[in-house]
Design a protein around this motif. Structure first.
Motif, PDB file in Angstrom:
ATOM      1  N   VAL A 251       0.839  -1.206   0.000  1.00  0.00           N
ATOM      2  CA  VAL A 251       0.000   0.000   0.000  1.00  0.00           C
ATOM      3  C   VAL A 251       0.871   1.252   0.000  1.00  0.00           C
ATOM      4  CG1 VAL A 251      -1.597   1.371   1.415  1.00  0.00           C
ATOM      5  CG2 VAL A 251      -2.034  -1.064   1.043  1.00  0.00           C
ATOM      6  N   SER A 252       1.897   1.265   0.825  1.00  0.00           N
ATOM      7  CA  SER A 252       2.805   2.415   0.884  1.00  0.00           C
ATOM      8  C   SER A 252       3.498   2.646  -0.454  1.00  0.00           C
ATOM      9  CB  SER A 252       3.856   2.186   1.984  1.00  0.00           C
ATOM     10  OG  SER A 252       4.790   3.237   2.015  1.00  0.00           O
ATOM     11  N   SER A 253       3.974   1.571  -1.073  1.00  0.00           N
ATOM     12  CA  SER A 253       4.668   1.692  -2.359  1.00  0.00           C
ATOM     13  C   SER A 253       3.718   2.146  -3.462  1.00  0.00           C
ATOM     14  CB  SER A 253       5.319   0.350  -2.735  1.00  0.00           C
ATOM     15  OG  SER A 253       6.308  -0.015  -1.792  1.00  0.00           O
ATOM     16  N   MET A 254       2.468   1.668  -3.427  1.00  0.00           N
ATOM     17  CA  MET A 254       1.485   2.102  -4.415  1.00  0.00           C
ATOM     18  C   MET A 254       1.184   3.586  -4.263  1.00  0.00           C
ATOM     19  SD  MET A 254      -0.478   1.758  -6.976  1.00  0.00           S
ATOM     20  CE  MET A 254      -0.230   0.023  -7.346  1.00  0.00           C
ATOM     21  N   ALA A 255       1.101   4.063  -3.032  1.00  0.00           N
ATOM     22  CA  ALA A 255       0.850   5.489  -2.799  1.00  0.00           C
ATOM     23  C   ALA A 255       1.993   6.336  -3.353  1.00  0.00           C
ATOM     24  CB  ALA A 255       0.672   5.743  -1.303  1.00  0.00           C
ATOM     25  N   GLU A 256       3.227   5.881  -3.151  1.00  0.00           N
ATOM     26  CA  GLU A 256       4.381   6.614  -3.678  1.00  0.00           C
ATOM     27  C   GLU A 256       4.382   6.598  -5.202  1.00  0.00           C
ATOM     28  OE1 GLU A 256       7.946   5.132  -1.920  1.00  0.00           O
ATOM     29  OE2 GLU A 256       7.359   5.693   0.118  1.00  0.00           O
ATOM     30  N   LEU A 257       3.945   5.483  -5.792  1.00  0.00           N
ATOM     31  CA  LEU A 257       3.855   5.407  -7.255  1.00  0.00           C
ATOM     32  C   LEU A 257       2.783   6.356  -7.781  1.00  0.00           C
ATOM     33  CD1 LEU A 257       4.669   3.987  -9.934  1.00  0.00           C
ATOM     34  CD2 LEU A 257       2.844   2.327  -9.456  1.00  0.00           C
ATOM     35  N   TYR A 303      -8.951   5.022  -7.593  1.00  0.00           N
ATOM     36  CA  TYR A 303      -7.625   5.466  -8.033  1.00  0.00           C
ATOM     37  C   TYR A 303      -7.571   6.978  -8.240  1.00  0.00           C
ATOM     38  CZ  TYR A 303      -3.153   5.410 -10.521  1.00  0.00           C
ATOM     39  OH  TYR A 303      -1.845   5.624 -10.886  1.00  0.00           O
ATOM     40  N   LYS A 304      -8.519   7.537  -8.966  1.00  0.00           N
ATOM     41  CA  LYS A 304      -8.459   8.953  -9.337  1.00  0.00           C
ATOM     42  C   LYS A 304      -8.525   9.862  -8.112  1.00  0.00           C
ATOM     43  CE  LYS A 304      -7.890   8.860 -13.753  1.00  0.00           C
ATOM     44  NZ  LYS A 304      -6.640   9.389 -14.347  1.00  0.00           N
ATOM     45  N   PHE A 305      -9.395   9.529  -7.165  1.00  0.00           N
ATOM     46  CA  PHE A 305      -9.495  10.341  -5.953  1.00  0.00           C
ATOM     47  C   PHE A 305      -8.222  10.220  -5.128  1.00  0.00           C
ATOM     48  CE2 PHE A 305     -10.626  11.174  -1.543  1.00  0.00           C
ATOM     49  CZ  PHE A 305     -11.319  12.372  -1.654  1.00  0.00           C
ATOM     50  N   THR A 306      -7.701   9.000  -5.033  1.00  0.00           N
ATOM     51  CA  THR A 306      -6.452   8.784  -4.304  1.00  0.00           C
ATOM     52  C   THR A 306      -5.324   9.606  -4.915  1.00  0.00           C
ATOM     53  OG1 THR A 306      -7.136   6.523  -3.764  1.00  0.00           O
ATOM     54  CG2 THR A 306      -4.798   7.030  -3.539  1.00  0.00           C
ATOM     55  N   GLU A 307      -5.235   9.591  -6.239  1.00  0.00           N
ATOM     56  CA  GLU A 307      -4.195  10.355  -6.930  1.00  0.00           C
ATOM     57  C   GLU A 307      -4.325  11.848  -6.635  1.00  0.00           C
ATOM     58  OE1 GLU A 307      -2.649   9.967 -11.344  1.00  0.00           O
ATOM     59  OE2 GLU A 307      -4.421  11.256 -11.282  1.00  0.00           O
ATOM     60  N   LYS A 308      -5.512  12.361  -6.699  1.00  0.00           N
ATOM     61  CA  LYS A 308      -5.737  13.793  -6.482  1.00  0.00           C
ATOM     62  C   LYS A 308      -5.254  14.221  -5.103  1.00  0.00           C
ATOM     63  CE  LYS A 308      -9.401  17.290  -6.557  1.00  0.00           C
ATOM     64  NZ  LYS A 308     -10.857  17.538  -6.790  1.00  0.00           N
ATOM     65  N   ILE A 309      -5.589  13.467  -4.079  1.00  0.00           N
ATOM     66  CA  ILE A 309      -5.228  13.830  -2.709  1.00  0.00           C
ATOM     67  C   ILE A 309      -3.734  13.647  -2.464  1.00  0.00           C
ATOM     68  CG2 ILE A 309      -5.591  13.292  -0.273  1.00  0.00           C
ATOM     69  CD1 ILE A 309      -7.942  14.697  -1.672  1.00  0.00           C
TER      70      ILE A 309
END
Length: 319
Positions: A251-257, A303-309
Motif C-alpha cells: 500500500v505504501s509503495s502504491m501510494a508513492e507510485l 484510483y483517481k481520488f487517491t491520486e488527487k489527494i
C-alpha cells in the motif's frame, strides 16, 4: 581494540553536497575508519574533489570508475573494503559526529550483526542538533524484516546502518534497478542473528528535487514491486504477521507510485488491482503506521481520488 570500519560513499555529480558529506565522515568520534569514495564517472567537479580529500586524510581511498549506477558503485566499494564492519552513506547526505560510534556501540553491546539509527529528512546542510530519545530495540531477523516492511522505526535503506561485512558474502545490490535497497536489505537481515535499533537521530537524509526518489515518473519506479514480489516468492514471509507487513508495504509503495502520476497502463493497473485486495486489512492493521492506514483508506475511494489527494499532499510537503 576498535575494529576497522569501512565507510562506502558512492558519488555521482553531487559537487554541491559532497564537502558537507565527506566532512561529516572525517570528523567522526570513532576514528578507526577507511573511507572509500567511489566516483561513479561523475562529469562535474566530484573527481577532483575526491582526489583532494584523499591527499588531506590518509584514511580516504578514492576509486574512479565508469558510470554504472548506484548499485554498481556500492558493490565496488564493498568488494574493496578491508574492514570487518561496513556502513553506507549517500553522498548528498551527512551524519552526526557520533554516528559510527553510536552504531558500533549498539552492535557490540547487543552482540548483533546489524545496528540501525534513526534519521531525519531535511533540506538543510547543517541540521545537526536534533533532540531524540535513545530507546533501543532488539529484533530477531524475522522480526526485523517485518519491522522494515512496516517502516515504523527503520526502512529498507542501505544507509543509516552498520553491517558485519560477512553478511555481504554472495549478496550484492542489483545493477540497473531503482529501489535497490528493497532487493537487498531483507537478504542481509535474513542472514543476521540479531538486529538492534537505536532511536537516536544520527543520519540526515537531504531532500533533493532532482533525486531518483523525487524525480518524475519512470518505468524504473515499478522496480520496487518486483523486489516485493521476489521477497514474497522467496518464502521468508511465511507467517501471518509477515504477510500483513508485506501488504502494508505494498500500500505504501502504491501510494508513492501514484504520487508520480504514472500512465495507467496494463502493469500499473495490475499492481493497483493487487493492492486493492489489501486495503481493508491494512486499514484495520494496528501495526501499520497511521500514514499507511490513511493511504489504505484513501484507496477505498478509487484510483483517481487517491491520486488527487496524494499529489496535492506531496506538492505542498516540501514548500
Amino acid at each position: 581494540m576498535d575494529e576497522l570500519i569501512s565507510v562506502i560513499v558512492p558519488i555521482y555529480n553531487v559537487e554541491k553536497y559532497l564537502d558537507n558529506c565527506v566532512s561529516s565522515i572525517c570528523k567522526q568520534t570513532y576514528s578507526n575508519l577507511e573511507i572509500i569514495l567511489v566516483d561513479d564517472g561523475s562529469s562535474d567537479k566530484c573527481p577532483e574533489m575526491c582526489d583532494a580529500y584523499e591527499r588531506k586524510d590518509s584514511r580516504i581511498r578514492v576509486i574512479h570508475k565508469d558510470n554504472g549506477g548506484l548499485s554498481d558503485a556500492r558493490n565496488c566499494g564493498i568488494r574493496e573494503a578491508k574492514g570487518t564492519l561496513i556502513t553506507c552513506i549517500d553522498s548528498d547526505d551527512y551524519i552526526a559526529d557520533d554516528f559510527i560510534e553510536y552504531l558500533y556501540n549498539l552492535l557490540t553491546n547487543a552482540k548483533a550483526d546489524i545496528s540501525i539509527c534513526n534519521f531525519v529528512k531535511t533540506q538543510s546542510l547543517n541540521e545537526n542538533k536534533i533532540d531524540s530519545s535513545d530507546d533501543r530495540i532488539e529484533f530477531t531477523s524475522e522480526q526485523a524484516i517485518q519491522e522494515m516492511l512496516y517502516a515504523r522505526t527503520f526502512t529498507t535503506s542501505a544507509w543509516g546502518k552498520l553491517y558485519r561485512k560477512i553478511l555481504f558474502d554472495k549478496v550484492e545490490y542489483p545493477i540497473g534497478k531503482y529501489s535497490e535497497d528493497m532487493f537487498t536489505t531483507y537478504r542481509l537481515i535474513e542472514k543476521a542473528n540479531k538486529v538492534v535499533y537505536g532511536n537516536k537521530v544520527c543520519y540526515y537524509y537531504v531532500h533533493r528535487p532532482n533525486s531518483i526518489l523525487t524525480g518524475s515518473f519512470s518505468d524504473k519506479h515499478l522496480d520496487v514491486f518486483e523486489a516485493l514480489h521476489i521477497m514474497m516468492d522467496s518464502g521468508i514471509l511465511k507467517s501471518k504477521e509477515a504477510n500483513k507487513a508485506y501488504k502494508s508495504q505494498m500500500v505504501s509503495s502504491m501510494a508513492e507510485l501514484i504520487e508520480k502520476k504514472p500512465p495507467i497502463n496494463e502493469k500499473v493497473q495490475e499492481l493497483w488491482e493487487e493492492t486493492k485486495k489489501y486495503r481493508f486489512e491494512v486499514l484495520c492493521d494496528s501495526k501499520a503506521s497511521k500514514r499507511v492506514r490513511a493511504q489504505a483508506c484513501l484507496m477505498l475511494l478509487g484510483y483517481k481520488f487517491t491520486e488527487k489527494i496524494i499529489v496535492a499532499y506531496y506538492k505542498n510537503k516540501w514548500r
